[in-house]
Design a protein around this motif. Structure first.
Motif, PDB file in Angstrom:
ATOM      1  N   THR A 201      28.185  50.780  29.702  1.00 36.06           N
ATOM      2  CA  THR A 201      27.838  49.554  30.426  1.00 36.06           C
ATOM      3  C   THR A 201      28.391  48.332  29.713  1.00 36.06           C
ATOM      4  O   THR A 201      28.930  47.411  30.348  1.00 36.06           O
ATOM      5  N   ASN A 202      28.248  48.314  28.393  1.00 28.76           N
ATOM      6  CA  ASN A 202      28.810  47.203  27.623  1.00 28.76           C
ATOM      7  C   ASN A 202      30.325  47.149  27.752  1.00 28.76           C
ATOM      8  O   ASN A 202      30.925  46.073  27.733  1.00 28.76           O
ATOM      9  N   GLY A 203      30.913  48.335  27.874  1.00 34.64           N
ATOM     10  CA  GLY A 203      32.368  48.367  28.045  1.00 34.64           C
ATOM     11  C   GLY A 203      32.800  47.724  29.340  1.00 34.64           C
ATOM     12  O   GLY A 203      33.820  47.023  29.398  1.00 34.64           O
ATOM     13  N   ILE A 204      32.004  47.960  30.401  1.00 37.28           N
ATOM     14  CA  ILE A 204      32.322  47.318  31.681  1.00 37.28           C
ATOM     15  C   ILE A 204      32.269  45.799  31.534  1.00 37.28           C
ATOM     16  O   ILE A 204      33.136  45.075  32.022  1.00 37.28           O
ATOM     17  N   GLY A 205      31.214  45.317  30.842  1.00 44.85           N
ATOM     18  CA  GLY A 205      31.121  43.876  30.611  1.00 44.85           C
ATOM     19  C   GLY A 205      32.228  43.369  29.703  1.00 44.85           C
ATOM     20  O   GLY A 205      32.675  42.226  29.839  1.00 44.85           O
ATOM     21  N   ALA A 206      32.668  44.220  28.780  1.00 45.15           N
ATOM     22  CA  ALA A 206      33.717  43.803  27.856  1.00 45.15           C
ATOM     23  C   ALA A 206      35.054  43.615  28.557  1.00 45.15           C
ATOM     24  O   ALA A 206      35.925  42.903  28.058  1.00 45.15           O
ATOM     25  N   VAL A 207      35.217  44.294  29.703  1.00 40.50           N
ATOM     26  CA  VAL A 207      36.472  44.106  30.446  1.00 40.50           C
ATOM     27  C   VAL A 207      36.638  42.645  30.839  1.00 40.50           C
ATOM     28  O   VAL A 207      37.684  42.023  30.615  1.00 40.50           O
ATOM     29  N   SER A 208      35.561  42.075  31.412  1.00 35.08           N
ATOM     30  CA  SER A 208      35.612  40.670  31.822  1.00 35.08           C
ATOM     31  C   SER A 208      35.721  39.755  30.609  1.00 35.08           C
ATOM     32  O   SER A 208      36.518  38.812  30.597  1.00 35.08           O
ATOM     33  N   ALA A 209      34.914  40.065  29.577  1.00 35.43           N
ATOM     34  CA  ALA A 209      34.978  39.245  28.374  1.00 35.43           C
ATOM     35  C   ALA A 209      36.351  39.333  27.720  1.00 35.43           C
ATOM     36  O   ALA A 209      36.857  38.344  27.173  1.00 35.43           O
ATOM     37  N   GLY A 210      36.950  40.526  27.780  1.00 36.90           N
ATOM     38  CA  GLY A 210      38.276  40.680  27.200  1.00 36.90           C
ATOM     39  C   GLY A 210      39.317  39.847  27.926  1.00 36.90           C
ATOM     40  O   GLY A 210      40.183  39.223  27.302  1.00 36.90           O
ATOM     41  N   LEU A 211      39.229  39.840  29.256  1.00 39.90           N
ATOM     42  CA  LEU A 211      40.169  39.014  30.030  1.00 39.90           C
ATOM     43  C   LEU A 211      39.988  37.534  29.694  1.00 39.90           C
ATOM     44  O   LEU A 211      40.969  36.794  29.563  1.00 39.90           O
ATOM     45  N   GLN A 212      38.730  37.101  29.563  1.00 36.43           N
ATOM     46  CA  GLN A 212      38.485  35.711  29.208  1.00 36.43           C
ATOM     47  C   GLN A 212      39.052  35.404  27.829  1.00 36.43           C
ATOM     48  O   GLN A 212      39.631  34.331  27.608  1.00 36.43           O
ATOM     49  N   ALA A 213      38.870  36.339  26.897  1.00 37.65           N
ATOM     50  CA  ALA A 213      39.394  36.120  25.554  1.00 37.65           C
ATOM     51  C   ALA A 213      40.925  36.076  25.564  1.00 37.65           C
ATOM     52  O   ALA A 213      41.539  35.262  24.856  1.00 37.65           O
ATOM     53  N   GLU A 214      41.533  36.948  26.354  1.00 35.85           N
ATOM     54  CA  GLU A 214      42.991  36.959  26.434  1.00 35.85           C
ATOM     55  C   GLU A 214      43.527  35.654  27.026  1.00 35.85           C
ATOM     56  O   GLU A 214      44.603  35.189  26.660  1.00 35.85           O
ATOM     57  N   ASN A 215      42.745  35.087  27.950  1.00 40.22           N
ATOM     58  CA  ASN A 215      43.197  33.859  28.615  1.00 40.22           C
ATOM     59  C   ASN A 215      42.669  32.598  27.950  1.00 40.22           C
ATOM     60  O   ASN A 215      42.889  31.494  28.461  1.00 40.22           O
ATOM     61  N   ALA A 216      41.950  32.740  26.837  1.00 39.30           N
ATOM     62  CA  ALA A 216      41.332  31.570  26.206  1.00 39.30           C
ATOM     63  C   ALA A 216      42.388  30.551  25.771  1.00 39.30           C
ATOM     64  O   ALA A 216      42.251  29.343  26.013  1.00 39.30           O
ATOM     65  N   ALA A 217      43.443  31.036  25.115  1.00 38.22           N
ATOM     66  CA  ALA A 217      44.469  30.110  24.620  1.00 38.22           C
ATOM     67  C   ALA A 217      45.196  29.390  25.751  1.00 38.22           C
ATOM     68  O   ALA A 217      45.271  28.149  25.757  1.00 38.22           O
ATOM     69  N   PRO A 218      45.724  30.109  26.741  1.00 38.48           N
ATOM     70  CA  PRO A 218      46.396  29.381  27.826  1.00 38.48           C
ATOM     71  C   PRO A 218      45.447  28.499  28.624  1.00 38.48           C
ATOM     72  O   PRO A 218      45.844  27.434  29.104  1.00 38.48           O
ATOM     73  N   THR A 219      44.174  28.933  28.755  1.00 35.94           N
ATOM     74  CA  THR A 219      43.217  28.095  29.488  1.00 35.94           C
ATOM     75  C   THR A 219      42.980  26.791  28.752  1.00 35.94           C
ATOM     76  O   THR A 219      42.910  25.713  29.367  1.00 35.94           O
ATOM     77  N   ALA A 220      42.844  26.869  27.439  1.00 32.94           N
ATOM     78  CA  ALA A 220      42.654  25.648  26.651  1.00 32.94           C
ATOM     79  C   ALA A 220      43.869  24.726  26.782  1.00 32.94           C
ATOM     80  O   ALA A 220      43.738  23.505  26.876  1.00 32.94           O
TER      81      ALA A 220
END
Length: 289
Positions: A201-220
């Protein structure tokens, strides 16, 4: 004599500042005029800050491999069931060893050490009884054999009974141990399964968190670039909001209206006829006898 009548109106207005407020308004407008020179642009300090944000975003380490690895690990249970085989093996060794054998009752009355003790006890009792019967001159008689058998049985019976009770108690205790060990093992396995489910279950949530982390730099970086437009635009909007109420609230409106009417030919003739009739004598005119 026909035609038609027409009418046209011209209006004009002007705004004169409210005299008591004109000084304050002029001062305000002068202040706004001074600010308007810098509105729509970024100060050097603010531009430097935004450049720093963009630089930090571009220099952000690439955490994608770790994020992907961690997410896949959670989706695969996160290692929660890695020791299940060892847990099952422990129960197997307990059930298949001496405790398991004792729990089945296979060791009741099957004690090699006890048999040696009984053999020694029987030999000692037989010798003692035989010696007594020999001294009486009756060794080897039927009574001698019966006395030996009875003596050995009376001596060994309590020992055998005590050992049987001990073996039975040990079997019951071993069965309880195996039962409790089984419950403990299954509890551990259920716990590891629950942990694996939770990790999934945490892994499913980590998918979204991982995408956010991957996009953190370009989003900033995008946000910082957007501020390059939003900040100047906000300044201009603020100044416009300050000027508009001043223009709407203060001053006096002077209005002038001019109206021009164009009469038709029939209207002009009727008006002339009325004028001539007013000049005509009200009594008959005499031209002589």
């Amino acid at each position: 004599m026909g035609g038609k009548s027409s009418s046209s109106t011209t209006q004009s207005s002007s705004l004169t500042p409210y005299a008591p407020a004109s000084g304050a308004m002029n001062g305000l407008l002068n202040g706004i005029n001074n600010l308007s020179g810098s509105a729509g642009t970024l100060s050097p300090d603010m531009s430097a800050v935004l450049d720093k944000v963009i630089s930090n975003s571009n220099n952000q380490p690439n955490y994608n491999p770790q994020i992907s690895s961690g997410t896949l690990g959670l989706l695969n249970g996160g290692g929660a069931q890695s020791n299940d085989a060892a847990i099952k093996s422990n129960l197997g060794m307990l059930s298949g060893g001496i405790i398991g054998q004792t729990a089945t009752g296979a060791n009741i009355g099957n004690n090699t050490a006890l048999q040696k003790q009984l053999d020694t006890m029987g030999a000692d009792i037989s010798n003692n009884i035989n010696s007594a019967w020999a001294a009486a001159g009756r060794d080897g008689s039927p009574g001698n054999a019966q006395a030996v058998a009875r003596g050995v049985a009376q001596a060994q019976a309590p020992v055998i009974a005590a050992q049987y009770n001990t073996d039975t108690t040990n079997a019951l205790n071993a069965a309880g141990t195996v039962y409790n060990a089984g419950n403990t093992t299954y509890g551990l396995l259920n716990g590891t399964q629950a942990a694996a489910n939770s990790n999934f279950t945490n892994g499913i949530g980590a998918v979204s968190a991982g995408l956010q982390a991957e996009n953190a730099a370009p989003t900033a970086a995008i946000n910082a670039m957007a501020q390059r437009f939003n900040i100047p635009a906000s300044q201009l909007t603020t100044l416009l909001g300050a000027v508009s109420p001043v223009a709407a609230q203060f001053g006096t409106t002077n209005a002038q209206s001019d109206t021009e009417n164009q009469m038709s030919g029939a209207q002009q003739f009727a008006l002339l006829a009325n004028g001539f009739s007013s000049l005509w004598p009200k009594t008959p005119i005499s031209f002589g006898s």
